[in-house]
Motif scaffolding. Structure first.
Motif, short mmCIF file in Angstrom:
data_model
loop_
_atom_site.label_atom_id
_atom_site.label_comp_id
_atom_site.label_asym_id
_atom_site.label_seq_id
_atom_site.Cartn_x
_atom_site.Cartn_y
_atom_site.Cartn_z
N GLN B 4 -47.11 -59.12 -24.34
CA GLN B 4 -48.51 -58.93 -24.70
C GLN B 4 -48.81 -59.83 -25.89
N LEU B 5 -49.97 -60.48 -25.85
CA LEU B 5 -50.39 -61.29 -26.99
C LEU B 5 -51.44 -60.51 -27.79
N SER B 6 -51.29 -60.53 -29.10
CA SER B 6 -52.29 -59.89 -29.96
C SER B 6 -53.00 -60.97 -30.76
N VAL B 7 -54.30 -60.99 -30.65
CA VAL B 7 -55.09 -62.05 -31.30
C VAL B 7 -56.02 -61.42 -32.33
N PHE B 8 -56.00 -61.99 -33.54
CA PHE B 8 -56.88 -61.53 -34.60
C PHE B 8 -58.26 -62.15 -34.43
N LEU B 9 -59.27 -61.31 -34.38
CA LEU B 9 -60.64 -61.82 -34.21
C LEU B 9 -61.54 -61.23 -35.29
N GLU B 10 -62.30 -62.09 -35.94
CA GLU B 10 -63.31 -61.56 -36.84
C GLU B 10 -64.42 -60.97 -36.00
N ASN B 11 -65.03 -59.92 -36.52
CA ASN B 11 -66.07 -59.24 -35.77
C ASN B 11 -67.39 -60.00 -35.91
N GLU B 12 -67.44 -61.14 -35.22
CA GLU B 12 -68.62 -62.00 -35.32
C GLU B 12 -68.91 -62.62 -33.97
N PRO B 13 -70.18 -62.91 -33.70
CA PRO B 13 -70.52 -63.48 -32.39
C PRO B 13 -69.73 -64.77 -32.13
N GLY B 14 -69.27 -64.92 -30.92
CA GLY B 14 -68.66 -66.19 -30.53
C GLY B 14 -67.16 -66.25 -30.65
N ARG B 15 -66.56 -65.26 -31.33
CA ARG B 15 -65.11 -65.34 -31.53
C ARG B 15 -64.35 -65.19 -30.21
N LEU B 16 -64.82 -64.29 -29.36
CA LEU B 16 -64.14 -64.09 -28.08
C LEU B 16 -64.35 -65.31 -27.18
N VAL B 17 -65.51 -65.93 -27.33
CA VAL B 17 -65.80 -67.13 -26.54
C VAL B 17 -64.74 -68.19 -26.83
N LYS B 18 -64.45 -68.37 -28.13
CA LYS B 18 -63.51 -69.41 -28.53
C LYS B 18 -62.15 -69.18 -27.88
N VAL B 19 -61.66 -67.95 -28.01
CA VAL B 19 -60.32 -67.65 -27.50
C VAL B 19 -60.26 -67.77 -25.98
N THR B 20 -61.26 -67.21 -25.31
CA THR B 20 -61.22 -67.24 -23.85
C THR B 20 -61.40 -68.67 -23.32
N ARG B 21 -62.14 -69.47 -24.06
CA ARG B 21 -62.31 -70.85 -23.62
C ARG B 21 -61.00 -71.63 -23.74
N ILE B 22 -60.28 -71.39 -24.81
CA ILE B 22 -58.99 -72.06 -24.99
C ILE B 22 -58.07 -71.72 -23.80
N LEU B 23 -58.07 -70.42 -23.44
CA LEU B 23 -57.21 -69.99 -22.33
C LEU B 23 -57.69 -70.58 -21.01
N GLU B 24 -58.99 -70.59 -20.84
CA GLU B 24 -59.56 -71.14 -19.62
C GLU B 24 -59.18 -72.61 -19.46
N ASP B 25 -59.36 -73.36 -20.55
CA ASP B 25 -59.06 -74.79 -20.49
C ASP B 25 -57.59 -75.05 -20.18
N ALA B 26 -56.73 -74.11 -20.56
CA ALA B 26 -55.30 -74.29 -20.31
C ALA B 26 -54.91 -73.70 -18.96
N GLY B 27 -55.89 -73.20 -18.22
CA GLY B 27 -55.60 -72.66 -16.89
C GLY B 27 -54.84 -71.34 -16.93
N ILE B 28 -55.03 -70.59 -18.01
CA ILE B 28 -54.35 -69.31 -18.15
C ILE B 28 -55.22 -68.20 -17.53
N ASP B 29 -54.59 -67.37 -16.75
CA ASP B 29 -55.31 -66.28 -16.11
C ASP B 29 -55.05 -64.98 -16.87
N ILE B 30 -56.11 -64.29 -17.24
CA ILE B 30 -55.96 -63.02 -17.96
C ILE B 30 -55.83 -61.90 -16.95
N ARG B 31 -54.75 -61.11 -17.08
CA ARG B 31 -54.54 -59.99 -16.15
C ARG B 31 -55.22 -58.73 -16.66
N ALA B 32 -55.14 -58.53 -17.96
CA ALA B 32 -55.72 -57.30 -18.52
C ALA B 32 -55.98 -57.53 -19.99
#
Lengths: 432, 142
Positions: B4-32
């Motif tokens: 399991q990966l644990s990612v620190f995110l500040e509670n601010e708009p756009g933070r999840l976008v950044k992380v998920t985009r990095i994963l998307e660009d690397a072709g990583i599929d999120i299971r849960a």
């Protein structure tokens, strides 16, 4: 190591006699050559002859940064521009910069104290000195440069900016001494780590000459560990001469003020009264040997304590223990005096805290609220929220114990606080 | 065990976008995934098909990320599936710190991700109740 053994190891009595002689001379000199000081003397009913030695220093008028600003640009110069060979300027806190001028003799004096400063760190002509201070109107770059050349170091005038290039140069040219601001040293170390450069393997640094901003003892330790060198504090301000007003020796117990040229005092920042030995107050300098723009009792705005006992290095030149903040950046949070450097001191003692933080002061209703934003490091990330909340609590209670104030702590993502390549911005005061 | 990966995110708009985009660009599929949050930050916990690659790519992008292993168990994807597991652990006096679940595409099974206070004991009681533990390779191939 000494550059000028005789001047650096003067005994207290000899030093005081020399200072007295030079003080009388500079008093007469400014009275004769500066309309600004002549008027100040007249207003005080003071004659140059009234100053008979260091004991009369307190009778002389103060000079403030605002005096330089009000007489911008050349009003405080004691010579015509035909004798001035160089100008430097520092950013004023408001509006126009503060301009200072150097005669050939002044450049010579500055080079002398810089040579002393470089050698006091144990650096010699065998060293490769990487100057990462900015070159230009800022005194950092050229000050280190001239001093380094005088000692005979191989000087790399790298100047500011482009971190990758600094690391490349230091690796390829085998730099042994690094001169820059302490916050830039931290940034360099971080950058090196990110790029897979191991200072122990890939760099040959052994000495750091860091100044232009206050830094704390834990910060020193961090830099020393990260870059594998011994870190020394250099102190100076362009109004007095630039870097090299004071320099830490190999004992690392406070910067020696080269007091045969710059006569220090500690005064109460409110009343201007001279304070005794060991008392904390505002550092004030009288330049004893400058021609271009000699200043009497210049208020630096820096808070420190002077120690006059003999140092193990053999010097009696008084040591200033680390600058404890500015007279004018003192925060008053709910009635408590707070210096940002005190908070840094606490933060850097907490191992999980990275070197980057920002203090934000805001007003909520009648209350001042201080928020400490701290970047998390990879090592503290956990899948459990409570581990991080514990860290926040730990920071909060450490600060409140040390300073007696309650602060808010906010953990932020790595590399989100602004990195500085010059003086670090550690404080944002959002109060009106 | 599942990574399991644990990612620190500040509670601010756009933070999840950044992380998920990095994963998307690397072709990583999120299971849960699940988020635990406080007022000013959150911890995003994710299970992905290639945790090592994901960890590396996030680190490279200056995201504060940590990797650890959690228990994964397989249950029938039907009412009562999670209750069975919770009961076994309760009887074994194992405390669940957090739990989340995801359905699989086939076989009528669901995977449950567990963080417990005593992992050894949890494995012991689950094994003795014939509950199948899930390994990372099964998650990667969901």
């Amino acid at each position: 190591m000494y550059w000028n053994r005789k001047a650096e190891t003067l005994k207290p009595g000899e030093l005081r006699r020399l200072q007295g002689k030079r003080l009388k001379k500079v008093t007469k000199y400014v009275y004769r050559n500066s309309g600004f000081y002549k008027k100040k003397f007249r207003d005080l009913g003071l004659k140059p002859g009234d100053i008979r030695g260091v004991e009369d220093l307190g009778r002389l008028p103060f000079t403030r940064k605002s005096d330089l600003r009000d007489n911008y640009p050349y009003g405080l110069f004691c010579t015509g521009l035909e004798s001035i060979v160089r100008v430097h300027a520092s950013s004023g806190t408001t509006g126009k910069p503060t301009v200072v001028g150097y005669t050939g003799n002044d450049i010579e004096l500055w080079t002398e104290v810089m040579a002393r400063s470089i050698m006091a760190t144990g650096s010699t002509r065998k060293d490769v000195l990487h100057v990462a201070y900015g070159y230009g109107l800022f005194t950092g770059g050229l000050g280190l440069h001239y001093g380094g050349e005088r000692v005979g170091c191989t000087v790399i005038p790298a100047s500011g900016g482009n971190t990758a290039r600094h690391l490349l140069l230091m690796q390829d040219l085998g730099s042994t001494v690094l001169a820059c601001t302490p916050s830039y040293a931290v940034y360099l170390a971080e950058y090196a780590e990110k790029e897979g450069i191991d200072p122990r393997e890939d760099l040959r640094l052994r000495v750091g000459v860091f100044g232009a901003e206050p830094w704390s003892e834990p910060m020193r330790k961090r830099i020393e560990d990260a870059l594998d060198l011994k870190a020394y504090d250099i102190y100076g301000l362009s109004e007095i001469v630039g870097p090299g007003v004071a320099q830490e020796c190999e004992e690392q117990c406070g910067a020696h003020i080269w007091s045969d040229h710059f006569l220090p005092e500690i005064v109460d920042p409110e009343t201007g009264e001279q304070l005794g030995e060991g008392e904390e107050g505002e550092l004030v300098f009288t330049t004893l040997t400058k021609d271009g723009i000699p200043l009497l009792r210049y208020r630096t705005g820096d808070r420190t304590i002077l120690e006059y006992d003999k140092c193990s290095c053999g010097r009696y030149h008084p040591r200033m223990i680390k600058v404890r903040g500015r007279v004018d950046d003192m925060l008053i949070i709910r009635g408590v005096n707070v210096f940002p450097s005190q908070i840094e001191h606490v933060l850097l003692r907490i191992p999980e805290v990275g070197s980057h933080y920002l203090l934000v002061v805001e007003r909520e209703g009648p209350l001042d609220v201080l928020t400490v934003k701290v970047e998390v490091t990879e090592d503290v990330i956990s899948d459990r929220v409570r581990d991080l909340m514990k860290l926040e609590e730990n920071i909060k209670s450490s600060i409140s114990q040390a300073l007696g104030i309650k602060v808010d702590v906010e953990l932020v993502e790595p590399f989100t606080l602004e990195r500085s390549k010059g003086k670090a911005v550690r404080l944002k005061d959002l109060r009106e | 065990m599942i990574k399991q990966l644990s990612v620190f995110l500040e509670n601010e708009p756009g933070r999840l976008v950044k992380v998920t985009r990095i994963l998307e660009d690397a072709g990583i599929d999120i299971r849960a995934l699940t988020v635990a949050e406080t007022a000013d930050f959150g911890i995003l916990r994710i299970i992905v098909d290639d945790p090592d690659k994901a960890h590396g790519i996030l680190k490279e992008n200056n995201v504060a990320v940590a990797s650890d292993s959690v228990l994964g168990v397989e249950v029938d994807d039907k009412p009562g599936g999670l209750r069975v597991i919770a009961e076994i652990l309760a009887e074994g006096e194992v405390n669940i710190e957090y739990v989340y679940a995801f359905a699989t595409r086939s076989r009528g099974k669901a995977f449950i991700v567990l963080r417990v206070d005593d992992r050894e004991r949890a494995v012991e009681v689950l094994n003795s109740s014939n509950i199948r533990l899930v390994e990372q390779n099964e998650v990667s191939g969901v």
